[in-house]
Design an enzyme around this catalytic site. Structure first.
Site, mmCIF file in Angstrom:
data_model
loop_
_atom_site.group_PDB
_atom_site.id
_atom_site.type_symbol
_atom_site.label_atom_id
_atom_site.label_comp_id
_atom_site.label_asym_id
_atom_site.label_seq_id
_atom_site.Cartn_x
_atom_site.Cartn_y
_atom_site.Cartn_z
ATOM 1 N N TYR A 21 45.032 -68.318 -6.087
ATOM 2 C CA TYR A 21 46.081 -69.096 -6.465
ATOM 3 C C TYR A 21 46.313 -68.934 -7.948
ATOM 4 O O TYR A 21 45.048 -68.655 -8.973
ATOM 5 C CB TYR A 21 45.793 -70.815 -6.399
ATOM 6 C CG TYR A 21 46.867 -71.516 -7.025
ATOM 7 C CD1 TYR A 21 48.069 -71.803 -6.123
ATOM 8 C CD2 TYR A 21 46.682 -71.994 -8.071
ATOM 9 C CE1 TYR A 21 49.186 -72.640 -6.442
ATOM 10 C CE2 TYR A 21 47.917 -72.837 -8.535
ATOM 11 C CZ TYR A 21 48.964 -72.943 -7.960
ATOM 12 O OH TYR A 21 50.123 -73.997 -8.235
ATOM 13 N N ASP A 66 47.885 -78.514 -7.274
ATOM 14 C CA ASP A 66 47.533 -79.225 -8.408
ATOM 15 C C ASP A 66 48.235 -80.425 -8.481
ATOM 16 O O ASP A 66 48.797 -80.735 -7.532
ATOM 17 C CB ASP A 66 48.105 -78.042 -9.579
ATOM 18 C CG ASP A 66 49.409 -77.818 -9.343
ATOM 19 O OD1 ASP A 66 49.882 -78.104 -8.111
ATOM 20 O OD2 ASP A 66 50.000 -77.122 -10.192
ATOM 21 N N GLU A 111 54.608 -76.025 -0.112
ATOM 22 C CA GLU A 111 55.594 -76.181 -1.343
ATOM 23 C C GLU A 111 56.706 -75.109 -1.337
ATOM 24 O O GLU A 111 57.839 -75.173 -1.887
ATOM 25 C CB GLU A 111 54.959 -76.085 -2.595
ATOM 26 C CG GLU A 111 55.753 -76.393 -3.865
ATOM 27 C CD GLU A 111 55.000 -76.456 -5.155
ATOM 28 O OE1 GLU A 111 55.488 -76.167 -6.180
ATOM 29 O OE2 GLU A 111 53.666 -77.102 -4.960
ATOM 30 N N ASP A 158 50.947 -76.969 -2.848
ATOM 31 C CA ASP A 158 50.046 -76.507 -3.974
ATOM 32 C C ASP A 158 48.880 -77.466 -4.599
ATOM 33 O O ASP A 158 49.268 -78.833 -4.405
ATOM 34 C CB ASP A 158 51.026 -75.979 -5.294
ATOM 35 C CG ASP A 158 51.708 -74.593 -4.909
ATOM 36 O OD1 ASP A 158 51.553 -74.223 -3.821
ATOM 37 O OD2 ASP A 158 52.377 -74.442 -5.888
#
Length: 473
Positions: free
Chosen positions: A330, A104, A5, A102
Site C-alpha cells: 500500500y 487508513d 474503495e 483502504d
C-alpha cells in the site's frame, strides 16, 4: 458482499476468488458472493445552501456566516449516482458485508459512510459487518487478508476511531472551506478574475510556501572566506575559528571571516612557515544500520534527489506499482516500520526479487532483524515494501521507483555498515583548523542501497564562500 474503495482493487479481489460474471459496477463470484466498489466518496456533504436558513439565504456577504450544519447530511454525488445505487442494492441484499476498503482513516470513513447511507449500522448491529485489511494486491497479500483468522469486526474500537477521525476531517474541511472562502471573498472589495478559496490544509501550506518565497526574495548574500590547509597526503584542514581570547575583528556573529584582510593574513602567516600543531585526533569504529524502509514522503524526497523526479511523478509511479503491477504494498502511508509478523515472509519476498536482483537477493540473510520490525510503531499502514511479484513492461519512472523500494528492503537483510570515523584538529598560531573523514571497514548494506540524502548535512553556499588554500606538510 465485499466492498472495496477502488475499482482496480475490486478487480484484483474478484480475480483472486474467481469471477463468475462481470456486471456493471460489480462482480459475481463463482461461490455466489459479490464484489463491488466505491469510487472514492460516492456521497458529499452538500453546499452551504443545503443548510442555510431563509434569513441567511436572504442576507449577503459576511452576514450569511457562519454556516454550521447541525447535523451534516449526506448527498449522492450526481456523477457517481449509478454506482451508488449498485452498492446500496448489494449492501441491503447481503447477509454479510466485508469492508475491504483502504485501511487508513479516510478509507474507513468512505466505506462506513455508504454502509450507513444504506441504512445499515457499520458497527454490525443491523447485520454482520467484517473488516479485512488489504495491504497489497498480489495473491499472497490477499490470501493473508481474507484468511478467516485475520478477519475482524468492523465495529472494533480501532476501526470506529478511524471512522470518527475521517468524518471529523471531512466535516472540518467543509466548515473551514465553505465559511473561510465566503468570508475572505466578502472582505475583499475588488472583483476577482478567479475563485478565491480557503482550505484547512491548503491555506496554511500556501502560507508556508509564500513565506519561504519571501525569505528567498529578501535574502542578502554575504561573502565570507575560509582558509584551507592541504596536507601532503591530500587531506584538507578547514579553518574553524580563532582560539579563545584572540581578536574577533573581521569575524561576524556566526563565526565567519568576512574581512578579506583577516583571511589573507592567516594565509600569509602559514605560507611564511608558521608550524601547525595537532591538538586532537580520534579514530572511532562505528556501526550503521540501514535506513528505515520508505514511506511515501521519504520515497518522494529520495527520488527527487536521486532522479530529479517530482513528488507527483513519484506518487503516480508508486501508485501504479501498487494498483496495477501488484509489485509493492500500500502506497498512502506515513509509516516507516513493518509488523513483526511480516518478517517471516522475507524469504519469499527475497525469492521473488531474485528474478531481477539475483546476486543482491541471494546475498541477503532473511534471519537479520533490524529496528524496522516494530509492531508498536506500525500505524494504520506499514512502510512501502516489495511484494515479491514481478511484472513486465514497466515505465522508466516505475522502474526507478521500484529499484529504490526493492534495494531499501533488501538492505534490511545485510550486515551493518562499519566505518572508521576520524577527526583531526590542528592549531596554527591563533587559528584552529579541522578535518573529518570516514573510512569504510565493512561495506555491509551499502552494497545494496546508497541513499542520496543519507547524511542530511547542509551543503555550504559555494557561491558566497571563498576558499583560500595553502599546501603544508
Amino acid at each position: 458482499m465485499i466492498l472495496t474503495e477502488k475499482p482496480d482493487v475490486a478487480k484484483h479481489v474478484a480475480e483472486f476468488f474467481g469471477i463468475e460474471q462481470k456486471l456493471k459496477g460489480a462482480y459475481r463470484l463463482k461461490n455466489g458472493d459479490w464484489v463491488t466498489y466505491n469510487v472514492g466518496h460516492l456521497l458529499d456533504l452538500g453546499t452551504p445552501e443545503d443548510y442555510m436558513s431563509e434569513a441567511q439565504k436572504a442576507a449577503r456577504g459576511f452576514a450569511q456566516l457562519p454556516i454550521l450544519p447541525k447535523p451534516f447530511r449526506h448527498f449522492p454525488d450526481p456523477e457517481k449516482l449509478e454506482q451508488l445505487k449498485t452498492v446500496v442494492k448489494l449492501l441491503k441484499e447481503a447477509d454479510i458485508i466485508v469492508n475491504a476498503g483502504d485501511i487508513d482513516r479516510e478509507g474507513q470513513w468512505i466505506a462506513d459512510e455508504v454502509i450507513a447511507y444504506a441504512g445499515i449500522d457499520p458497527a454490525g448491529a443491523t447485520k454482520p459487518v467484517e473488516r479485512v485489511l488489504i495491504r497489497a494486491n498480489n495473491d499472497a497479500s490477499l490470501r493473508t487478508a481474507f484468511d478467516p483468522s485475520n478477519r475482524r469486526k468492523n465495529g472494533e474500537a480501532e476501526f470506529v476511531h478511524r471512522r470518527t477521525a475521517g468524518q471529523a476531517r471531512s466535516e472540518a474541511d467543509w466548515l473551514v472551506g465553505m465559511n473561510g472562502s465566503r468570508g475572505v471573498r466578502s472582505r475583499i472589495a475588488a472583483r476577482l478574475d478567479t475563485t478565491l478559496s480557503v482550505g484547512r490544509v491548503q491555506t496554511p501550506t500556501l502560507g508556508l510556501v509564500v513565506q519561504r518565497e519571501l525569505d528567498i526574495q529578501n535574502f542578502k548574500s554575504l561573502t565570507y572566506y575560509v582558509p584551507e590547509v592541504v596536507l601532503l597526503n591530500g587531506r584538507v584542514l578547514t579553518w574553524s575559528s580563532h582560539v579563545e581570547g584572540a581578536s574577533m575583528q573581521g569575524i561576524d556573529a556566526e563565526g565567519r571571516i568576512i574581512d578579506l584582510r583577516v583571511a589573507e593574513a592567516i594565509v600569509a602567516r602559514i605560507n611564511a612557515g608558521q608550524i601547525g600543531q595537532v591538538t586532537a585526533f580520534t579514530a572511532i569504529e562505528r556501526e550503521q544500520a540501514p535506513p528505515l524502509p520508505f514511506n511515501l514522503a521519504k520515497l518522494q524526497s529520495e527520488m527527487s534527489a536521486r532522479c530529479a523526479m517530482s513528488a507527483k511523478e513519484t506518487s503516480a509511479a508508486t501508485q501504479s506499482l501498487y494498483q496495477t503491477r501488484k509489485m509493492v504494498s500500500y502506497v498512502g502511508t506515513d509509516c516507516q516500520y513493518l509488523p513483526s509478523s511480516m518478517h517471516t515472509e522475507a524469504s519469499q519476498v527475497l525469492k521473488g526479487l531474485s528474478a531481477s536482483y539475483l546476486k543482491l537477493a541471494s546475498g541477503a540473510n532473511p534471519k537479520i532483524r533490524y529496528a524496522c520490525w516494530n509492531d508498536a510503531k506500525v500505524s494504520a499502514h506499514h512502510a512501502i515494501i516489495p511484494t515479491g511479484e514481478q511484472a513486465q513492461g514497466l515505465s522508466n519512472y516505475e522502474r526507478k521507483v521500484f529499484d529504490a523500494i526493492a534495494r531499501r528492503y533488501m538492505a534490511q537483510f545485510y550486515p551493518k555498515h562499519v566505518f572508521l570515523d576520524s577527526r583531526l584538529e590542528a592549531q596554527y598560531g591563533e587559528d584552529l583548523f579541522k578535518s573529518s573523514w570516514k573510512t569504510t571497514q565493512v561495506l555491509g548494506w551499502k552494497a545494496v542501497d546508497a541513499p542520496v540524502d543519507e547524511d542530511h548535512s547542509e551543503a555550504a553556499d559555494m557561491e558566497n564562500k571563498m576558499a583560500m588554500r595553502m599546501r603544508h606538510p
